[in-house]
Design an enzyme around this catalytic site. Sequence first.
Site, PDB file in Angstrom:
ATOM      1  CE  LYS A 197      22.259  16.513  26.497  1.00 56.46           C
ATOM      2  NZ  LYS A 197      22.859  16.090  27.782  1.00 56.46           N
ATOM      3  CD  GLU A 272      21.232   1.614  21.684  1.00 57.02           C
ATOM      4  OE1 GLU A 272      20.363   1.174  22.478  1.00 57.02           O
ATOM      5  OE2 GLU A 272      22.409   1.789  21.977  1.00 57.02           O
ATOM      6  CB  CYS A 306      20.229  -0.261  25.959  1.00 57.22           C
ATOM      7  SG  CYS A 306      21.715  -0.370  24.991  1.00 57.22           S
ATOM      8  CD  GLU A 403      16.071   0.107  29.696  1.00 53.53           C
ATOM      9  OE1 GLU A 403      15.710   1.272  29.482  1.00 53.53           O
ATOM     10  OE2 GLU A 403      16.889  -0.490  28.977  1.00 53.53           O
TER      11      GLU A 403
HETATM   12  P1  NAI Z   1      17.474  10.010  29.432  1.00 53.55           P
HETATM   13  O1  NAI Z   1      16.865   9.408  28.226  1.00 53.55           O
HETATM   14  O2  NAI Z   1      16.738  11.109  30.123  1.00 53.55           O
HETATM   15  O3  NAI Z   1      18.938  10.598  29.077  1.00 53.55           O
HETATM   16  C1  NAI Z   1      19.714  10.247  27.956  1.00 53.55           C
HETATM   17  C2  NAI Z   1      20.245  11.504  27.283  1.00 53.55           C
HETATM   18  O4  NAI Z   1      19.149  12.271  26.812  1.00 53.55           O
HETATM   19  C3  NAI Z   1      21.037  12.443  28.197  1.00 53.55           C
HETATM   20  O5  NAI Z   1      22.078  13.040  27.459  1.00 53.55           O
HETATM   21  C4  NAI Z   1      19.995  13.484  28.562  1.00 53.55           C
HETATM   22  O6  NAI Z   1      20.578  14.724  28.919  1.00 53.55           O
HETATM   23  C5  NAI Z   1      19.226  13.605  27.282  1.00 53.55           C
HETATM   24  N1  NAI Z   1      17.866  14.127  27.417  1.00 53.55           N
HETATM   25  C6  NAI Z   1      17.015  14.016  28.481  1.00 53.55           C
HETATM   26  N2  NAI Z   1      15.854  14.639  28.211  1.00 53.55           N
HETATM   27  C7  NAI Z   1      15.963  15.170  26.974  1.00 53.55           C
HETATM   28  C8  NAI Z   1      15.097  15.932  26.145  1.00 53.55           C
HETATM   29  N3  NAI Z   1      13.870  16.274  26.555  1.00 53.55           N
HETATM   30  N4  NAI Z   1      15.525  16.302  24.919  1.00 53.55           N
HETATM   31  C9  NAI Z   1      16.758  15.939  24.489  1.00 53.55           C
HETATM   32  N5  NAI Z   1      17.623  15.237  25.232  1.00 53.55           N
HETATM   33  C10 NAI Z   1      17.239  14.843  26.458  1.00 53.55           C
HETATM   34  O7  NAI Z   1      17.787   8.852  30.453  1.00 53.55           O
HETATM   35  P2  NAI Z   1      17.970   8.961  32.051  1.00 53.55           P
HETATM   36  O8  NAI Z   1      16.922   9.858  32.612  1.00 53.55           O
HETATM   37  O9  NAI Z   1      19.366   9.279  32.355  1.00 53.55           O
HETATM   38  O10 NAI Z   1      17.691   7.465  32.472  1.00 53.55           O
HETATM   39  C11 NAI Z   1      16.354   7.003  32.617  1.00 53.55           C
HETATM   40  C12 NAI Z   1      16.206   5.621  32.072  1.00 53.55           C
HETATM   41  O11 NAI Z   1      16.458   5.609  30.694  1.00 53.55           O
HETATM   42  C13 NAI Z   1      17.147   4.577  32.641  1.00 53.55           C
HETATM   43  O12 NAI Z   1      16.712   4.068  33.857  1.00 53.55           O
HETATM   44  C14 NAI Z   1      17.119   3.560  31.552  1.00 53.55           C
HETATM   45  O13 NAI Z   1      15.987   2.747  31.693  1.00 53.55           O
HETATM   46  C15 NAI Z   1      16.988   4.374  30.289  1.00 53.55           C
HETATM   47  N6  NAI Z   1      18.294   4.584  29.628  1.00 53.55           N
HETATM   48  C16 NAI Z   1      18.609   3.836  28.529  1.00 53.55           C
HETATM   49  C17 NAI Z   1      19.839   3.960  27.943  1.00 53.55           C
HETATM   50  C18 NAI Z   1      20.221   3.154  26.763  1.00 53.55           C
HETATM   51  O14 NAI Z   1      21.394   2.897  26.571  1.00 53.55           O
HETATM   52  N7  NAI Z   1      19.301   2.805  25.897  1.00 53.55           N
HETATM   53  C19 NAI Z   1      20.865   4.846  28.480  1.00 53.55           C
HETATM   54  C20 NAI Z   1      20.415   5.645  29.592  1.00 53.55           C
HETATM   55  C21 NAI Z   1      19.183   5.485  30.140  1.00 53.55           C
END
Ligand code: NAI
Length: 499
Positions: A197, A272, A306, A403
């Site tokens: 996904k 991660e 990240c 972050e």
């Molecule tokens: P997010 O963690 O919500 O999204 C990442 C993935 O998780 C997306 O595919 C999203 O659709 C999915 N997701 C969201 N809620 C979910 C749930 N309840 N169950 C299963 N999958 C779910 O991150 P978002 O909202 O895009 O960004 C928020 C913050 O997260 C950013 O500002 C950053 O600090 C952090 N982040 C960290 C990343 C990394 O590489 N470690 C990448 C993206 C965001």
Amino acid sequence: MSSTGVKMEQTVSSFIGKPVKMLIGKNWVDAINGATFPVYNPATGEVLANVAEGRKEDIELAVKAARSAFEEGPWARMTPADRGKLLWKLGDLLEKHLEEFAQLESLDNGKPLTVARAADVPLAADLLRYMAGWATKIEGSTIPISVPYTPGTKYLAYTLREPIGVVGQIIPWNFPLLMAAWKLGPALATGCTVVLKPAEQTPLSALRLAELIQEAGFPEGVVNVVAGYGETAGAALAAHPDVDKVAFTGSTEVGKLIVQAAAGNLKKVTLELGGKSPNIVFKDSNLDEAIAGAASAIFFNHGQCCCAGSRLYIEEAVFDKVVDGVAKIAEGIKVGDGFDPNTQMGPLVSDEQLNRVCGYMKSGFDQGAKALAGGEKLGDKGYFVKPTVLTNVDQNMKVVQEEIFGPVVTAMPFKTTEEITPVANDTVYGLAAGIWTSDISKAHSLASKLRAGTVWVNCYNIFDAAMPFGGYKQSGWGREMGKESLELYTEVKSVCVKM
Ligand code: NAI
Ligand code: MG
């Protein structure tokens, strides 16, 4: 769409010109309820494409397809060598379509086309080929056992490393294609099947990759790609009782939800997650390199990494010189549309991220921080923000602890290695760290004390498919890339034979 610079490839415009479907089994299908969602070009805020929106019922079908491919399809009977050949071919196909993927990535995520061409696409192809080589090298061992309560009886004991099964993979938007490769590579090398996904902000390159997966000749159902929102599609995948493992990259907050969702059937979990990585500059370092390195550690990919070096700690004697140098670089960075060949930094990925990053800057200013460079959004179209250097900060501020995931670095002076070590370790995260010094003893000794999954010395953001990447503390569970990642896609079976 993009009016500046490079002309969009015809393959790109035709791919996004019609609603993009999802791949389940061998079929490209609409969502069961017919829903689609818009994907935006972050440089303009305009709709770039419409994509089929998978929900629980679509995930259900995708997991069924993955299960049946795992249990009974040609994939289950395929030799490791043939799996390796398919992965290698996929890497080659990706490289053949390099320009097309670089354009999709730039349009969807906002990153400069030049960066997607030089980094995202080649790194993804390289990872797939690295993993192709592993397909034939996943070995168990023979174990000399003694069994004290059956004296005189001999046994042959050995272990098998078997694929874990059906894997749900949920990836973020900062490196959409590369994250898909990091996830798919080890899963396919070990013989698992996958429901992937992609992030709702950036689903395009993973969906186009699914076409190449079919073209490479992977059997149906081995890889299923369902785009959709996290709360619906993602949550359904993480909770699904017939999924054996979930691999997630994204926020620490959602990482914790994944763990809870996985508890239902105790599926294996790798995570991660976020980071707030310290980047420590000593006065004995090559200061020109340290300044350039500190700037690229935070500004690469607009800080949406990240492992971004977002906490800059500078030895007091060179604080002004280093921080001024980083601020000067920040001010010189050309921010613009990713399709403009002169652009060095594109927009943030979404309106939501723009608001989040601006909110953090405001909280910093409210608590007394000063912007030596940047400190505000840029323009009124698209999601641009100025590369920002914050001084006058202290360790307890939100901007130092949390972050930000944008091009915002905090800079603080320090006096001694003893003083800075606990400070560098003082966040809930532990993903990466940087050290700049010409004293090798100091470098190795500090590297061993930093609670981080990767420590870069006199460099930053250096990645290789062979080098494991992942987090201590709340930055995650497990490792990606390298040999370590493969182990996390296998189960170990002990076989004991009485002779
Ligand atoms: P997010 O963690 O919500 O999204 C990442 C993935 O998780 C997306 O595919 C999203 O659709 C999915 N997701 C969201 N809620 C979910 C749930 N309840 N169950 C299963 N999958 C779910 O991150 P978002 O909202 O895009 O960004 C928020 C913050 O997260 C950013 O500002 C950053 O600090 C952090 N982040 C960290 C990343 C990394 O590489 N470690 C990448 C993206 C965001
Ligand atoms: Mg979210």
